[in-house]
Enzyme design. Structure first.
Site, PDB file in Angstrom:
ATOM      1  CB  CYS A 103      41.311 -11.919 -46.628  1.00 55.82           C
ATOM      2  SG  CYS A 103      40.870 -10.381 -46.217  1.00 55.82           S
ATOM      3  CB  CYS A 199      47.945  -8.664 -43.699  1.00 56.49           C
ATOM      4  SG  CYS A 199      46.723  -9.385 -43.389  1.00 56.49           S
TER       5      CYS A 199
END
Length: 358
Positions: A103, A199
């Protein structure tokens, strides 16, 4: 004219205070949250994830309080392609990936920087605990002043251009001070707990997540010893990682640990704790920061996981941009798919993905 900075806002205390500090330093600050959640009711209702719906609300309230503009940027498809799909495939291949590193590499400091430039911003900024310094003609990534919160392990993929256009104001502070600042300026997120789980996985059960995403590719198989003798049945290789002892569902009368995962045979190899201590690995997809290419053998300290202490090691360049890492002392549970990150004291030398263990 003020320099413009786009701050990646997670709704947490660190990125919120980062935005405040940059405004205090005279920057023209814009807040933005990356919309990454998929069309999934459970995901969207989840509390506290770094880019969940509640995080967007928190980030918006912080920006209102700081009197700065706020935007939600759609990264949904890009996140699925670069992070989620790779995460699922790596586990199916018998590896243990780190989605936060992907990410950071593809979204926060690449695509977000492109979006920032598209609106005329000079920089992107985040609440990461790390420092960027220019020494001579080279930008360097430096460990945070808060050793416990240092996040450089997940940030080794920076290019020189990205470092030149990235700000990380929290790197000069300890976490306790960041919370104090947030409280002093009246931010409701001052006592918000840190997000530590993946997440996009609501219950932190990655095996279940992957099994539901790819039900036809996760199949039961055999636990075996290193000689190939069958010890029992496993529920799918995606549920296991190197060094794992708990949750195997076996009673063999002795402690056993996952020592290898063989995706080709769909087998999980078990052994003693001694079997998970190794000294050498090969890393691929390597990036270096103080220099472009490793030309000769060098001494570093290296971390094989986020929580590990840096250990003394030698880096040896190999063909095709790969490196061999030889540790002075055996390391516990070196794991394919995780990253190994190299340091010279406080300076991040670089890092790569663990391809094989020797």
């Amino acid at each position: 004219m003020k320099k413009k900075v786009l701050v990646g806002m997670s709704g947490g205390v660190d990125s919120s205070v980062a935005a405040y500090l940059l405004k205090q330093q005279g920057y023209d600050v814009i807040g933005a949250t990356m919309q990454i959640w998929q069309h999934d009711e459970e995901f969207e209702e989840r509390e506290g994830g770094c880019c969940s719906l509640s995080a967007v609300d928190d980030a918006r309230r912080v920006c209102d309080k700081l009197d700065i503009p706020f935007y939600v940027l759609n990264f949904r498809d890009y996140f699925k392609e670069k992070v989620i799909d790779k995460f699922v495939q790596e586990y199916i291949d018998g590896k243990t990936p780190n989605p936060c590193i992907e990410c950071n590499k593809h979204l926060k400091f690449d695509e977000l920087l492109r979006r920032a430039r598209g609106i005329g911003a000079d920089y992107v900024a985040t609440g990461h605990y790390a420092k960027i310094e220019k020494r001579d003609d080279r930008y360097l990534l430096i460990r945070s002043d808060d050793d416990r919160k240092d996040q450089t392990y997940a940030l080794y993929n920076f290019t020189q251009d990205q470092l030149e256009h990235t700000l990380m104001p929290c790197g000069d502070y300890e976490k306790t001070k960041i919370r104090e600042i947030a409280k002093e300026i009246g931010l409701a997120v001052h006592n918000k707990k840190d997000s530590e789980e993946i997440c996009f996985i609501s219950d932190n059960n990655h095996g279940k997540y992957i099994s539901e995403a790819e039900p036809n590719r996760v199949k039961p198989g055999n636990f075996v010893d290193k000689s190939g003798n069958i010890l029992g049945k496993h529920k799918g290789i995606v549920y296991y990682t190197i060094g794992q002892r708990k949750g195997l569902g076996l009673s063999l009368g002795r402690p056993v640990f996952v020592t290898n995962i063989n995706a080709k045979t769909n087998e999980v190899v078990l052994g003693s704790e001694d079997d998970i201590f190794k000294t050498e690995l090969i890393a691929t997809d390597v990036n270096f920061i103080p220099f472009d290419k490793l030309e000769k053998e060098i001494e570093v300290t290296a971390k094989i996981r986020y929580s590990a202490r840096p250990a003394e090691a030698t880096l040896i360049p190999l063909p095709n941009g790969r490196v061999k890492v030889i540790f002075k002392e055996k390391q516990r549970a070196i794991t394919k798919g995780q990253s190994v990150v190299f340091y010279d004291d406080e300076i991040v030398v670089g890092g790569g993905i663990i391809e094989s263990i020797i």
